[in-house]
Write a protein that holds these residues in place. Structure first.
Motif, PDB file in Angstrom:
ATOM      1  N   ARG A  70      11.122   2.741  14.801  1.00 17.59           N
ATOM      2  CA  ARG A  70      10.262   3.286  15.860  1.00 17.59           C
ATOM      3  C   ARG A  70      11.093   3.602  17.105  1.00 17.59           C
ATOM      4  O   ARG A  70      10.895   4.620  17.755  1.00 17.59           O
ATOM      5  CB  ARG A  70       9.120   2.327  16.193  1.00 17.59           C
ATOM      6  CG  ARG A  70       7.995   2.326  15.181  1.00 17.59           C
ATOM      7  CD  ARG A  70       6.749   1.619  15.704  1.00 17.59           C
ATOM      8  NE  ARG A  70       6.985   0.241  16.117  1.00 17.59           N
ATOM      9  CZ  ARG A  70       6.965  -0.822  15.314  1.00 17.59           C
ATOM     10  NH1 ARG A  70       6.707  -0.667  14.017  1.00 17.59           N
ATOM     11  NH2 ARG A  70       7.178  -2.032  15.781  1.00 17.59           N
ATOM     12  N   ARG A  72      14.303   4.339  17.200  1.00 13.25           N
ATOM     13  CA  ARG A  72      15.138   5.510  16.893  1.00 13.25           C
ATOM     14  C   ARG A  72      14.319   6.788  16.939  1.00 13.25           C
ATOM     15  O   ARG A  72      14.772   7.813  17.442  1.00 13.25           O
ATOM     16  CB  ARG A  72      15.782   5.353  15.516  1.00 13.25           C
ATOM     17  CG  ARG A  72      16.882   4.333  15.500  1.00 13.25           C
ATOM     18  CD  ARG A  72      17.468   4.201  14.134  1.00 13.25           C
ATOM     19  NE  ARG A  72      18.572   3.251  14.140  1.00 13.25           N
ATOM     20  CZ  ARG A  72      19.020   2.633  13.065  1.00 13.25           C
ATOM     21  NH1 ARG A  72      18.478   2.847  11.887  1.00 13.25           N
ATOM     22  NH2 ARG A  72      20.013   1.779  13.162  1.00 13.25           N
ATOM     23  N   ALA A  73      13.115   6.746  16.396  1.00 10.27           N
ATOM     24  CA  ALA A  73      12.250   7.933  16.399  1.00 10.27           C
ATOM     25  C   ALA A  73      11.905   8.332  17.833  1.00 10.27           C
ATOM     26  O   ALA A  73      11.910   9.516  18.174  1.00 10.27           O
ATOM     27  CB  ALA A  73      10.985   7.671  15.592  1.00 10.27           C
ATOM     28  N   ALA A  74      11.644   7.355  18.676  1.00  9.15           N
ATOM     29  CA  ALA A  74      11.331   7.644  20.075  1.00  9.15           C
ATOM     30  C   ALA A  74      12.542   8.269  20.764  1.00  9.15           C
ATOM     31  O   ALA A  74      12.411   9.202  21.556  1.00  9.15           O
ATOM     32  CB  ALA A  74      10.916   6.371  20.805  1.00  9.15           C
ATOM     33  N   ASP A  75      13.744   7.789  20.434  1.00  7.75           N
ATOM     34  CA  ASP A  75      14.966   8.334  21.006  1.00  7.75           C
ATOM     35  C   ASP A  75      15.164   9.773  20.555  1.00  7.75           C
ATOM     36  O   ASP A  75      15.553  10.642  21.340  1.00  7.75           O
ATOM     37  CB  ASP A  75      16.169   7.479  20.583  1.00  7.75           C
ATOM     38  CG  ASP A  75      17.452   7.901  21.264  1.00  7.75           C
ATOM     39  OD1 ASP A  75      17.425   8.102  22.498  1.00  7.75           O
ATOM     40  OD2 ASP A  75      18.470   8.007  20.588  1.00  7.75           O
ATOM     41  N   GLU A  76      14.894  10.087  19.305  1.00  8.10           N
ATOM     42  CA  GLU A  76      15.051  11.437  18.777  1.00  8.10           C
ATOM     43  C   GLU A  76      14.060  12.400  19.434  1.00  8.10           C
ATOM     44  O   GLU A  76      14.376  13.554  19.666  1.00  8.10           O
ATOM     45  CB  GLU A  76      14.855  11.438  17.258  1.00  8.10           C
ATOM     46  CG  GLU A  76      15.999  10.815  16.493  1.00  8.10           C
ATOM     47  CD  GLU A  76      17.299  11.582  16.680  1.00  8.10           C
ATOM     48  OE1 GLU A  76      17.295  12.809  16.627  1.00  8.10           O
ATOM     49  OE2 GLU A  76      18.330  10.916  16.872  1.00  8.10           O
ATOM     50  N   ARG A  77      12.836  11.933  19.745  1.00  9.29           N
ATOM     51  CA  ARG A  77      11.833  12.800  20.360  1.00  9.29           C
ATOM     52  C   ARG A  77      12.210  13.187  21.791  1.00  9.29           C
ATOM     53  O   ARG A  77      11.780  14.197  22.303  1.00  9.29           O
ATOM     54  CB  ARG A  77      10.467  12.129  20.354  1.00  9.29           C
ATOM     55  CG  ARG A  77       9.799  12.126  19.003  1.00  9.29           C
ATOM     56  CD  ARG A  77       8.347  11.699  19.111  1.00  9.29           C
ATOM     57  NE  ARG A  77       8.174  10.376  19.655  1.00  9.29           N
ATOM     58  CZ  ARG A  77       8.087   9.259  18.939  1.00  9.29           C
ATOM     59  NH1 ARG A  77       8.145   9.305  17.635  1.00  9.29           N
ATOM     60  NH2 ARG A  77       7.930   8.094  19.523  1.00  9.29           N
ATOM     61  N   ARG A  78      13.051  12.379  22.450  1.00  5.91           N
ATOM     62  CA  ARG A  78      13.431  12.646  23.839  1.00  5.91           C
ATOM     63  C   ARG A  78      14.515  13.693  23.963  1.00  5.91           C
ATOM     64  O   ARG A  78      14.832  14.120  25.050  1.00  5.91           O
ATOM     65  CB  ARG A  78      13.915  11.366  24.507  1.00  5.91           C
ATOM     66  CG  ARG A  78      12.779  10.449  24.852  1.00  5.91           C
ATOM     67  CD  ARG A  78      13.282   9.236  25.500  1.00  5.91           C
ATOM     68  NE  ARG A  78      12.743   8.124  24.713  1.00  5.91           N
ATOM     69  CZ  ARG A  78      12.943   6.885  24.933  1.00  5.91           C
ATOM     70  NH1 ARG A  78      13.700   6.515  25.927  1.00  5.91           N
ATOM     71  NH2 ARG A  78      12.406   5.963  24.188  1.00  5.91           N
ATOM     72  N   LYS A  79      15.101  14.118  22.883  1.00  8.40           N
ATOM     73  CA  LYS A  79      16.201  15.109  22.942  1.00  8.40           C
ATOM     74  C   LYS A  79      15.707  16.445  23.397  1.00  8.40           C
ATOM     75  O   LYS A  79      14.691  16.901  23.255  1.00  8.40           O
ATOM     76  CB  LYS A  79      16.861  15.249  21.570  1.00  8.40           C
ATOM     77  CG  LYS A  79      17.693  14.051  21.252  1.00  8.40           C
ATOM     78  CD  LYS A  79      18.431  14.308  19.976  1.00  8.40           C
ATOM     79  CE  LYS A  79      19.365  13.147  19.689  1.00  8.40           C
ATOM     80  NZ  LYS A  79      20.142  13.362  18.530  1.00  8.40           N
TER      81      LYS A  79
END
Length: 79
Positions: A70, A72-79
């Protein structure tokens, strides 16, 4: 990655790596690719440092893998 505020920096890379980058993204996109790769690694290192400093933050009774995924997914969405 922001290109408006940048600095030319000489970095020595093995020829094979440069050829692989150029084959993958094209010579004109080399700097952008390298900057993005470095930015990704810096985020990974910061995340690992944060995790190392937060020992005991994750309770033993939760699904740790799901929790980390979760994050990591949140980090990827911030790109």
């Amino acid at each position: 990655m922001t290109t408006g505020n940048s600095k030319i920096t000489a970095v020595r890379l093995p020829l094979g790596i440069v050829q692989k980058i150029d084959a993958l993204v094209g010579k004109g996109n080399r700097s952008r690719f390298i900057a993005a790769a470095i930015e990704k690694e810096l985020k990974r290192k910061a995340r690992l440092a944060h995790i190392a400093g937060a020992e005991g933050f994750i309770a033993d009774d939760i699904d740790t893998l799901a929790f980390v995924n979760r994050l990591r997914a949140a980090d990827e969405r911030r790109k």
